[in-house]
Design a protein around this motif. Structure first.
Motif, short mmCIF file in Angstrom:
data_model
loop_
_atom_site.label_atom_id
_atom_site.label_comp_id
_atom_site.label_asym_id
_atom_site.label_seq_id
_atom_site.Cartn_x
_atom_site.Cartn_y
_atom_site.Cartn_z
N THR A 96 0.83 -1.19 0.00
CA THR A 96 0.00 0.00 0.00
C THR A 96 0.87 1.25 0.00
N GLY A 97 0.25 2.37 -0.33
CA GLY A 97 1.00 3.63 -0.34
C GLY A 97 0.05 4.80 -0.41
N LEU A 113 2.75 1.43 6.59
CA LEU A 113 3.55 1.22 5.38
C LEU A 113 4.60 0.13 5.56
N THR A 114 5.30 0.16 6.70
CA THR A 114 6.36 -0.83 6.88
C THR A 114 5.78 -2.23 7.13
N LEU A 149 14.22 3.78 -6.68
CA LEU A 149 15.40 4.09 -7.48
C LEU A 149 15.61 5.57 -7.72
N VAL A 150 14.53 6.34 -7.74
CA VAL A 150 14.64 7.79 -7.92
C VAL A 150 13.82 8.48 -6.81
N GLY A 151 14.21 9.68 -6.48
CA GLY A 151 13.50 10.42 -5.42
C GLY A 151 12.25 11.07 -5.98
N TYR A 158 7.14 5.16 1.79
CA TYR A 158 6.79 4.12 0.80
C TYR A 158 8.05 3.72 0.04
N ALA A 159 8.79 4.71 -0.44
CA ALA A 159 10.00 4.46 -1.22
C ALA A 159 11.04 3.71 -0.40
N ALA A 160 11.14 4.03 0.88
CA ALA A 160 12.10 3.35 1.75
C ALA A 160 11.76 1.87 1.89
#
Ligand code: NDP
Length: 256
Positions: A96-97, A113-114, A149-151, A158-160
């Protein structure tokens, strides 16, 4: 062995009632795999299972919230008994995000999220390991994201979780190769699913994104599912520990 076949192959795909997971369930089952899936919504899961039965696809399902350790254990017990202790494929898809500036992320947001994206991927892989090993030929595929991969603004946590998933892929690829289990990961760009429906209804967002993507459109679930299937087939038997980007070229585009 037929390198393009899922004959006598068993699979667990988490989060199969909607979006990318739904397409992966159908792709694997259409090519002959027996697939087990899960979601939190019992009514929706039964509707999907009925539809798949009518299509002559071999799909079973359990209600499971993958953010719960106890429910993850119960899910793997179901899989173990249905597939007689042998699992060839684990697709860690459920996730999810939501968009939130990192300064506004609460401890509850972080936990959601984690636990949904990362704890589930680690724990389900651990639980599946004996079954994957027992099958004689195992594959794990993680559904990451180009945000690993990109910020991109407002998606930090979520990205982490997705960045951690990429690295988990590389570690499992090394640790489990001796058990004849491969681990790979796909990193999709924006894919039209219920998860990002609000974004897709924002014309300004879609126009801006489309302009960044060399192939000139957002992704569809059927852009992702066949790549996941390939990574689970004997045809890709020497591919291990990779993060395969599925984004129409967005992240390699230096023009915009
Ligand atoms: P959707 O929200 O469209 O579908 C998610 C599916 O997973 C549903 O079947 C949902 O059913 C299930 N699910 C969600 N949370 C849980 C949970 N806690 N336990 C069990 N099942 C759950 O999402 P997408 O198909 O878009 O996303 C799938 C994966 O792909 C995610 O990991 C996402 O991060 C990733 N991804 C998506 C992208 C996109 O643009 N759409 C891009 C890159 C990656 P229910 O809610 O009933 O439980």
């Amino acid at each position: 062995e037929d390198r393009w076949s899922f004959r006598a192959t068993t699979a667990l795909v988490t989060g199969g009632t909607k979006g990318i997971g739904h397409a992966i369930v159908e792709e694997l089952a259409r090519f002959g795999a027996a697939v087990h899936t899960c979601s939190r919504n019992e009514a929706e899961l039964s509707r999907c299972l009925q539809r798949w039965e009518a299509m002559n696809l071999k799909v079973t399902g359990s209600v499971c919230d993958v953010s719960s350790p106890v429910e993850r254990e119960k899910l793997m017990e179901d899989v173990k008994s249905i597939f007689h202790g042998k699992l060839n494929i684990l697709v860690n898809n459920a996730g999810t995000g939501f968009q939130r500036r990192v300064t506004d992320v609460t401890p509850e947001d972080f936990k959601l999220l984690t636990s949904t994206n990362l704890d589930s991927a680690v724990h389900l892989s651990q639980l599946a390991h004996p079954l994957l090993k027992a099958s004689g030929s195992g594959n794990v595929v993680f559904i990451s994201s180009i945000t690993s991969l990109v910020g991109i603004d407002t998606l930090a946590v979520y990205a982490a979780t997705k960045g951690a998933m990429n690295q988990l892929t590389r570690s499992l690829a090394c640790e489990w190769a001796k058990d004849n289990i491969r681990a790979n990961c796909v990193a999709p760009g924006y894919i039209r699913t219920p998860l990002i429906e609000p974004l897709c209804e924002n014309e300004e967002f879609v126009a801006k994104e489309t302009n960044r993507i060399p192939l000139g459109r957002l992704g569809e679930v059927d852009d992702v599912a066949p790549v996941v299937a390939f990574l689970c087939l004997p045809a890709s038997r020497y591919v291990n520990g990779q993060v395969v980007v599925i984004d129409g070229g967005r992240t390699v585009n230096g023009n915009r």
